[in-house]
Structures are given as C-alpha cells and as structure tokens.
Design a protein around this motif. Structure first.
Motif, PDB file in Angstrom:
ATOM      1  N   HIS A   1       0.996  -1.116  -0.288  1.00 36.17           N
ATOM      2  CA  HIS A   1      -0.412   0.233  -0.227  1.00 36.17           C
ATOM      3  C   HIS A   1       0.866   1.272   0.154  1.00 36.17           C
ATOM      4  O   HIS A   1       0.642   1.916  -0.666  1.00 36.17           O
ATOM      5  CB  HIS A   1      -0.916   0.250   1.083  1.00 36.17           C
ATOM      6  CG  HIS A   1      -1.548   1.262   1.646  1.00 36.17           C
ATOM      7  ND1 HIS A   1      -2.325   1.512   0.868  1.00 36.17           N
ATOM      8  CD2 HIS A   1      -1.795   2.052   1.950  1.00 36.17           C
ATOM      9  CE1 HIS A   1      -3.455   2.331   0.713  1.00 36.17           C
ATOM     10  NE2 HIS A   1      -2.436   3.221   1.980  1.00 36.17           N
ATOM     11  N   GLY A   2       1.488   1.344   0.459  1.00 35.20           N
ATOM     12  CA  GLY A   2       2.578   2.006   0.760  1.00 35.20           C
ATOM     13  C   GLY A   2       3.519   2.305  -0.855  1.00 35.20           C
ATOM     14  O   GLY A   2       4.093   3.808  -0.789  1.00 35.20           O
ATOM     15  N   LEU A   3       3.548   1.163  -1.549  1.00 36.40           N
ATOM     16  CA  LEU A   3       4.477   1.625  -2.269  1.00 36.40           C
ATOM     17  C   LEU A   3       4.020   2.251  -3.743  1.00 36.40           C
ATOM     18  O   LEU A   3       3.943   2.574  -5.074  1.00 36.40           O
ATOM     19  CB  LEU A   3       5.533   0.757  -3.042  1.00 36.40           C
ATOM     20  CG  LEU A   3       6.520   0.016  -2.193  1.00 36.40           C
ATOM     21  CD1 LEU A   3       6.925  -1.404  -2.116  1.00 36.40           C
ATOM     22  CD2 LEU A   3       7.679   1.337  -2.344  1.00 36.40           C
ATOM     23  N   ARG A   4       2.390   1.721  -3.514  1.00 33.38           N
ATOM     24  CA  ARG A   4       1.206   2.011  -4.472  1.00 33.38           C
ATOM     25  C   ARG A   4       0.938   3.463  -5.180  1.00 33.38           C
ATOM     26  O   ARG A   4       1.162   3.944  -4.193  1.00 33.38           O
ATOM     27  CB  ARG A   4      -0.096   1.729  -4.539  1.00 33.38           C
ATOM     28  CG  ARG A   4      -0.412   1.618  -5.895  1.00 33.38           C
ATOM     29  CD  ARG A   4      -2.491   0.638  -5.467  1.00 33.38           C
ATOM     30  NE  ARG A   4      -1.884  -0.308  -5.345  1.00 33.38           N
ATOM     31  CZ  ARG A   4      -1.828  -1.978  -6.050  1.00 33.38           C
ATOM     32  NH1 ARG A   4      -2.670  -0.980  -7.695  1.00 33.38           N
ATOM     33  NH2 ARG A   4      -2.280  -2.639  -6.858  1.00 33.38           N
ATOM     34  N   THR A   5       1.355   3.818  -5.676  1.00 32.10           N
ATOM     35  CA  THR A   5       0.775   5.746  -6.692  1.00 32.10           C
ATOM     36  C   THR A   5       0.071   5.147  -8.131  1.00 32.10           C
ATOM     37  O   THR A   5      -0.618   4.346  -8.314  1.00 32.10           O
ATOM     38  CB  THR A   5       2.395   5.999  -7.093  1.00 32.10           C
ATOM     39  OG1 THR A   5       2.973   4.857  -8.003  1.00 32.10           O
ATOM     40  CG2 THR A   5       3.108   6.035  -5.737  1.00 32.10           C
ATOM     41  N   PHE A   6      -0.180   6.399  -8.190  1.00 29.73           N
ATOM     42  CA  PHE A   6      -1.339   6.729  -9.787  1.00 29.73           C
ATOM     43  C   PHE A   6      -1.343   6.127 -10.824  1.00 29.73           C
ATOM     44  O   PHE A   6      -1.512   5.311 -11.271  1.00 29.73           O
ATOM     45  CB  PHE A   6      -1.633   7.656  -9.143  1.00 29.73           C
ATOM     46  CG  PHE A   6      -2.995   7.983 -10.578  1.00 29.73           C
ATOM     47  CD1 PHE A   6      -4.580   7.144 -10.379  1.00 29.73           C
ATOM     48  CD2 PHE A   6      -2.640   8.808 -12.160  1.00 29.73           C
ATOM     49  CE1 PHE A   6      -5.362   7.740 -11.825  1.00 29.73           C
ATOM     50  CE2 PHE A   6      -3.935   8.651 -12.629  1.00 29.73           C
ATOM     51  CZ  PHE A   6      -4.970   8.160 -12.755  1.00 29.73           C
ATOM     52  N   GLU A   7       0.535   6.926 -10.881  1.00 25.58           N
ATOM     53  CA  GLU A   7       1.256   6.397 -11.908  1.00 25.58           C
ATOM     54  C   GLU A   7       2.121   5.484 -11.827  1.00 25.58           C
ATOM     55  O   GLU A   7       2.991   5.432 -10.927  1.00 25.58           O
ATOM     56  CB  GLU A   7       1.539   7.887 -12.306  1.00 25.58           C
ATOM     57  CG  GLU A   7       0.673   8.758 -13.056  1.00 25.58           C
ATOM     58  CD  GLU A   7       0.476   8.465 -13.924  1.00 25.58           C
ATOM     59  OE1 GLU A   7       0.443   7.997 -15.018  1.00 25.58           O
ATOM     60  OE2 GLU A   7      -1.165   8.687 -14.245  1.00 25.58           O
ATOM     61  N   PRO A   8       2.346   4.629 -12.820  1.00 26.57           N
ATOM     62  CA  PRO A   8       3.924   3.576 -12.825  1.00 26.57           C
ATOM     63  C   PRO A   8       5.271   4.444 -12.512  1.00 26.57           C
ATOM     64  O   PRO A   8       5.521   5.480 -13.206  1.00 26.57           O
ATOM     65  CB  PRO A   8       3.372   3.353 -14.340  1.00 26.57           C
ATOM     66  CG  PRO A   8       2.350   3.420 -14.829  1.00 26.57           C
ATOM     67  CD  PRO A   8       1.959   4.941 -13.855  1.00 26.57           C
ATOM     68  N   GLN A   9       5.519   4.325 -11.301  1.00 21.89           N
ATOM     69  CA  GLN A   9       7.206   4.445 -11.535  1.00 21.89           C
ATOM     70  C   GLN A   9       8.468   3.581 -12.001  1.00 21.89           C
ATOM     71  O   GLN A   9       8.176   2.410 -12.070  1.00 21.89           O
ATOM     72  CB  GLN A   9       7.673   4.219  -9.611  1.00 21.89           C
ATOM     73  CG  GLN A   9       5.961   5.374  -8.656  1.00 21.89           C
ATOM     74  CD  GLN A   9       6.591   4.667  -7.312  1.00 21.89           C
ATOM     75  OE1 GLN A   9       7.227   5.887  -7.057  1.00 21.89           O
ATOM     76  NE2 GLN A   9       5.467   3.952  -7.301  1.00 21.89           N
ATOM     77  N   HIS A  10       9.200   4.424 -12.751  1.00 17.58           N
ATOM     78  CA  HIS A  10      10.735   3.122 -13.509  1.00 17.58           C
ATOM     79  C   HIS A  10      11.523   4.053 -12.276  1.00 17.58           C
ATOM     80  O   HIS A  10      11.933   5.009 -12.746  1.00 17.58           O
ATOM     81  CB  HIS A  10      10.036   4.310 -14.986  1.00 17.58           C
ATOM     82  CG  HIS A  10      11.174   3.948 -15.724  1.00 17.58           C
ATOM     83  ND1 HIS A  10      11.999   3.853 -15.807  1.00 17.58           N
ATOM     84  CD2 HIS A  10      10.240   2.966 -17.022  1.00 17.58           C
ATOM     85  CE1 HIS A  10      13.298   2.703 -17.332  1.00 17.58           C
ATOM     86  NE2 HIS A  10      12.363   2.028 -17.237  1.00 17.58           N
ATOM     87  N   PHE A  11      12.388   3.236 -12.736  1.00 16.92           N
ATOM     88  CA  PHE A  11      13.455   2.900 -12.474  1.00 16.92           C
ATOM     89  C   PHE A  11      14.869   2.759 -13.325  1.00 16.92           C
ATOM     90  O   PHE A  11      14.677   1.600 -14.337  1.00 16.92           O
ATOM     91  CB  PHE A  11      13.689   2.960 -10.564  1.00 16.92           C
ATOM     92  CG  PHE A  11      12.913   2.496  -9.776  1.00 16.92           C
ATOM     93  CD1 PHE A  11      12.837   4.049  -8.901  1.00 16.92           C
ATOM     94  CD2 PHE A  11      11.610   1.964  -9.744  1.00 16.92           C
ATOM     95  CE1 PHE A  11      12.402   4.252  -8.097  1.00 16.92           C
ATOM     96  CE2 PHE A  11      10.807   2.543  -8.804  1.00 16.92           C
ATOM     97  CZ  PHE A  11      10.855   3.536  -8.037  1.00 16.92           C
ATOM     98  N   CYS A  12      15.697   3.535 -13.623  1.00 22.43           N
ATOM     99  CA  CYS A  12      16.333   3.079 -14.509  1.00 22.43           C
ATOM    100  C   CYS A  12      17.526   1.991 -14.223  1.00 22.43           C
ATOM    101  O   CYS A  12      17.630   1.512 -15.140  1.00 22.43           O
ATOM    102  CB  CYS A  12      17.609   4.323 -14.932  1.00 22.43           C
ATOM    103  SG  CYS A  12      19.018   4.717 -13.653  1.00 22.43           S
ATOM    104  N   ASN A  13      17.696   1.748 -12.957  1.00 20.11           N
ATOM    105  CA  ASN A  13      18.998   0.050 -12.439  1.00 20.11           C
ATOM    106  C   ASN A  13      17.958  -0.386 -10.987  1.00 20.11           C
ATOM    107  O   ASN A  13      16.985   1.052 -11.007  1.00 20.11           O
ATOM    108  CB  ASN A  13      20.102   0.689 -12.935  1.00 20.11           C
ATOM    109  CG  ASN A  13      20.407   1.827 -12.385  1.00 20.11           C
ATOM    110  OD1 ASN A  13      20.350   2.515 -11.193  1.00 20.11           O
ATOM    111  ND2 ASN A  13      21.338   2.060 -12.738  1.00 20.11           N
ATOM    112  N   GLN A  14      18.719  -0.522 -10.413  1.00 16.23           N
ATOM    113  CA  GLN A  14      18.583  -1.077  -9.279  1.00 16.23           C
ATOM    114  C   GLN A  14      19.163  -0.241  -8.439  1.00 16.23           C
ATOM    115  O   GLN A  14      18.139  -0.082  -7.533  1.00 16.23           O
ATOM    116  CB  GLN A  14      19.876  -2.457  -9.124  1.00 16.23           C
ATOM    117  CG  GLN A  14      19.578  -2.633  -7.694  1.00 16.23           C
ATOM    118  CD  GLN A  14      20.337  -4.472  -7.302  1.00 16.23           C
ATOM    119  OE1 GLN A  14      21.283  -4.905  -7.832  1.00 16.23           O
ATOM    120  NE2 GLN A  14      20.281  -5.563  -6.360  1.00 16.23           N
TER     121      GLN A  14
END
Length: 426
Positions: free
Chosen positions: A220-233
């Motif tokens: 629940h704490g990680l969910r956001t309205f828009e997808p989150q993109h991370f370039c690497n680890q």
C-alpha cells in the motif's frame, strides 16, 4: 520383359548441384599408342579441401595532411592482432561446433604451418565478439516478444573456479544460454527482461505482489497512481528505503525486486501471452506457467514400493498417466474446446485415486493441486507437453563443459553462451 526390367532398375543419381562453382580446371593427358584417334574429354568432378598457411604482407600507405595529421590506410575488416578473419572463422567453428579444445586447436594450426600460441587462440575465441553478442541479445528479445511459448531448464557450470549455473531459454525458433552465479527466481526474471536493466512498479508489479502475498502495508505504501520507472537497481533500492522498507529483510526485498523485474518485463512488451514450460523447478514458476508431463511421470518412477501390491499400484497409475498423455497429444493435433471438460474430468479421476499406498496417494494429491499447469495445453494447444527441447539444447552445453572444462574470464563466459546459443538456433 525388357520394359519391366527397365522400369525396375534403380534410378541413377543425378549430377551434383555445385558443378557451376568449379574453382579450377585441369587437363589430364595420356601417351596414347601411335595411330589412336582423339575423341574429346570425359569429365570428372572432384571435391577437395585446400587448407594451407598464408602470410600476407600489407604495406599501408601513410600520408601527412597539410595540417600535420598522419593518415594511415586501414587494414581489411576482421584482422585481430595480426591474424586474419578466415583463421578466426576456422577457430570459432572448430571450437564451438566441433568441440575441439584450445590445446588441440593450437597443435592443429601449428602442424598446418601457422605460428600461433594457445593464449592467442583464446583471444580469437573470446575477444571482439560484439556483433555476435548483439545478435544473441536481439534473438532473445525477439523470442520473448513473439514466441507463443518457451521451454526452460538449467545445469551446473564452472566459472573462475566457482560453481555457476547455465539457464537455457528457448522456443521453436531460438535458443539462448545465460551463465550466472545464481539460479534463483530473481535471476530468472532478470534474464526474462531481455537485456534491459530497469525496474518498473506498475499494475503488473502489484499483481505479482498480490499473487506472491506481499506484505499489505508495504504494498500500500509503494502504490501510486502512475507507474514508477527506475533506470537500474540503485535508485530502485533507494526508493524502497525511502518508503520505509526494511532493506535487511532479504525475503521481503527479494519479493519486491521480483515484482519490479516483472513490471519491467511487462512494461517492455515481453512475455505477453508466452507460456513458460518447465520441469517444476521453483525459480521458473512465474507468469503463465505450464508443467512438463515427462518430469511429472518421473516422480512416479522415483517411488520405491516395498511390496508386490504397491509395485502393481504404481504400474497401474503410470499406465493411466501415459494413456492420458497420449490423449493430450491427439488433442494437440486436432484441438476441440468442447472436449476440454472431458479431459479435466478424466484428470480428476486419475489424480484423486486413493490406493492405500501412502506415498503414492500423497504424490497424486500433490500433482492434483497442479491441475491448471498440467492441463495448460487445453488452453494453448501449440505448446509442448514436455521440456525435451531444453534437455536436448543443454546437452550441447554439458558436452562442451565435459570436453573443455569451465571458463575463467567474463569474456570467455559470454563467448561460450553466445556462440553455443547461436549455433543451436541456426
């Protein structure tokens, strides 16, 4: 009759199709007796191989431009460290396809007349393979996008005196190998990314967490309205730390990393409707998963009955399983959705049997819980019922391991994966 005799004769073999590629022509003469008449020539085509050492002296033009710069005529493409492209082609072919060790390859080339060391042969086999590596990566990407199914398997490998694992991923038209230090589900998902390095927390990632029963407050704490993109680890792990995730909890971090990888896979359009057929190893149980029937039946073989009655029960159940397997093969040839319910009822009758042999009954009950994965062929008739293709592909790698041992450098490890994968694909 003469007509029947002619009709019954074996049809003579026709000419070879390569006679238009004659490389040279020789006239063989004979001292004929005096008074003989010349009647022309009788042709014979002989196929031979010319293998000889060649030392080419390239004299490269060198010019100085008006502004003082030196320009030098480039060498032909493919020359590496003073050795030509044809020599490298021969080394790659004999080592990857012919299973010739580098030591024997060194001896062979020196006997032919080429002064070359074993270390130089290793360089020819492992360096400057960028073109092959790019082709292998594009092959995996195309297979994960377009292939209706993949079969997967893994085997042990030795690299730099350590135990590694080689994972095979292949479909009807391609095969790739990847040798890594781990064979975990996290590693398998990173291979299914097809060369991408990013993590994505979107709908696919949260669906994965729901399926894996992720910690609800954390999800629940990680969910956001828009997808989150991370370039690497690195930014991905920093984001988890900012959200209060316990970085030291390896199980929780592992599940979240798997979700980020699955989100990346789906974000790039990979594994859309692709079915993963495996031998039920835990790391392969992701996405749209199907089980291998041969490995399933092998579990019945591994039972160790202690009485004649228990042995008869195992034989009876194995016979039922093989008959059902043959029926599924016939269904593949002519799929009919109307017959699918009958197959499911027949499956239930077999795997809900209670024979009184405790070990057999426990196994049947366990296999019955995998009903959807064992009957995936009813939804996707084009997928195989087994992972024999992966077993066959890995034999190539195992043979190479037995003959040539392990690898030492990263270049050598990548070269072995790429060249064997491209060879099996071709």
């Amino acid at each position: 009759s003469p007509a029947n005799h002619v009709a019954g004769r074996k049809k003579p073999r026709g000419p070879k199709l390569d006679v238009d590629r004659v490389s040279r022509q020789e006239i063989l003469r004979i001292d004929a007796p005096s008074g003989s008449r010349f009647k022309g020539y009788r042709s014979v085509y002989v196929r031979d191989l010319v293998l000889k050492a060649e030392l080419v002296h390239y004299r490269r033009e060198c010019w100085v431009t008006p502004d003082g710069k030196t320009v030098l005529a480039p060498l032909p493409t493919g020359i590496i460290g003073g050795y030509g492209a044809n020599l490298r082609r021969l080394c790659l072919m004999l080592h990857a396809q012919g299973q010739v060790t580098t030591q024997r390859l060194t001896t062979l080339l020196n006997d032919v007349g080429i002064a070359i060391s074993k270390r130089q042969i290793v360089r020819l086999l492992t360096r400057q393979l960028e073109g092959f590596v790019a082709e292998d990566a594009a092959l995996l990407h195309a297979g994960l996008v377009a292939s209706p199914y993949v079969t997967v398997d893994d085997t042990g490998a030795r690299h730099s005196h350590n135990n590694y694992y080689t994972t095979q991923i292949g479909g009807a038209d391609f095969t790739v190998f990847r040798t890594t230090k781990s064979k975990s589900r996290l590693n398998f998902l990173s291979l299914l990314r097809g060369g991408y390095q990013d993590y994505v927390l979107g709908d696919a990632a949260f669906d994965y967490l729901k399926e894996r029963r992720g910690n609800p407050p954390v999800v629940h704490g990680l969910r956001t309205f828009e997808p989150q993109h991370f370039c690497n680890q690195v930014p991905f792990m920093a984001h988890l730390a900012d959200k209060g995730v316990d970085i030291l909890n390896r199980q929780e971090i592992g599940t979240l990393a798997e979700a980020g990888l699955w989100g990346s896979i789906r974000h790039h359009g990979l594994m859309a409707n692709t079915v993963i057929v495996s031998d039920d190893a835990g790391q392969f149980r992701v996405g749209n998963h199907a089980l291998c029937w041969v490995h399933t039946e092998r579990l019945l073989q591994k039972l160790m009955p202690t009485t004649a009655k228990e042995e008869r029960l195992v034989t009876m159940v194995r016979d039922l399983v093989w008959r059902f397997y043959k029926a599924l093969k016939a269904y593949q040839q002519c799929p009919s959705p109307q017959s699918a319910p009958a197959f499911r009822r027949r499956f239930d009758r077999i795997f809900t049997l209670r024979t009184g042999y405790e070990a057999l009954d426990t196994l049947l009950e366990r296999l019955h819980r995998r009903k959807n994965e064992l009957l995936k062929v009813l939804e996707y008739p084009g997928i195989p019922l087994h992972t024999n293709a992966s077993e066959n592909a890995l034999r190539t790698f195992v043979t190479k391991r037995k003959i040539s041992g392990g690898t030492m450098s990263q270049d050598g490890r990548v070269a072995r994966d790429v060249m064997l994968g491209l060879m099996k694909t071709c």
